[in-house]
Write a protein that holds these residues in place. Structure first.
Motif, short mmCIF file in Angstrom:
data_model
loop_
_atom_site.label_atom_id
_atom_site.label_comp_id
_atom_site.label_asym_id
_atom_site.label_seq_id
_atom_site.Cartn_x
_atom_site.Cartn_y
_atom_site.Cartn_z
N TYR A 60 42.58 35.59 38.96
CA TYR A 60 41.36 34.77 38.98
C TYR A 60 40.68 34.78 37.62
O TYR A 60 40.26 33.75 37.11
N THR A 65 42.81 31.35 39.62
CA THR A 65 43.45 31.29 40.94
C THR A 65 43.52 32.69 41.53
O THR A 65 43.66 33.67 40.80
N GLU A 66 43.42 32.77 42.84
CA GLU A 66 43.56 34.06 43.52
C GLU A 66 45.00 34.25 43.94
O GLU A 66 45.64 33.33 44.43
#
Length: 134
Positions: A60, A65-66
């Protein structure tokens, strides 16, 4: 959203000033400003600290983004080296100097104990041989 924008958002969401974050990371306030303006990036140890401090993944922090954990692997435990690295990288310069002094004192004390044991052992062995030769 860029790395700098994510860092700015995380810092403001947690009500931390640039100076406070700089103190935590043992960098200048200008470094934080450069990171938030995408003119520079922090070192990996500081990225790891930021990730843990703000409770976000490196994915992240760097990409926005996770990373989804697989059901087979809900979490990973930290290795001792990782824990040590986190601990040491979060120390200020003054704390690192004190820690180095403590390390030197522990080494000297350990050396003194070893020398004392060798001396006393040699003394006792000498007494034993003197007893045998009487």
């Amino acid at each position: 959203m860029t790395f700098g924008e994510r860092l700015y958002k995380l810092r403001n969401d947690n009500n931390i000033s640039q100076e406070e974050l700089a103190d935590l990371l043992d960098v200048s306030r200008q470094s934080i400003s450069k990171w938030e303006n995408d003119k520079a990036y922090p070192e990996i140890t500081r990225l790891l600290f930021l990730s843990e401090y703000f409770h976000v993944s490196l994915d992240y922090l760097m990409r926005g983004t996770e990373q989804q954990n697989s059901p087979e692997e809900p979490y990973r435990t930290k290795s001792m080296l990782s824990v040590w690295n986190d601990f040491y990288s979060n120390l200020s310069g003054k704390q690192k100097n004190r820690f180095a002094l403590l390390y030197v004192l522990i080494v000297c004390a350990s050396l003194a104990i070893v020398i004392a044991v060798i001396y006393l052992g040699g003394y006792e062995i000498g007494k034993f041989f003197a007893y045998l030769t009487k």
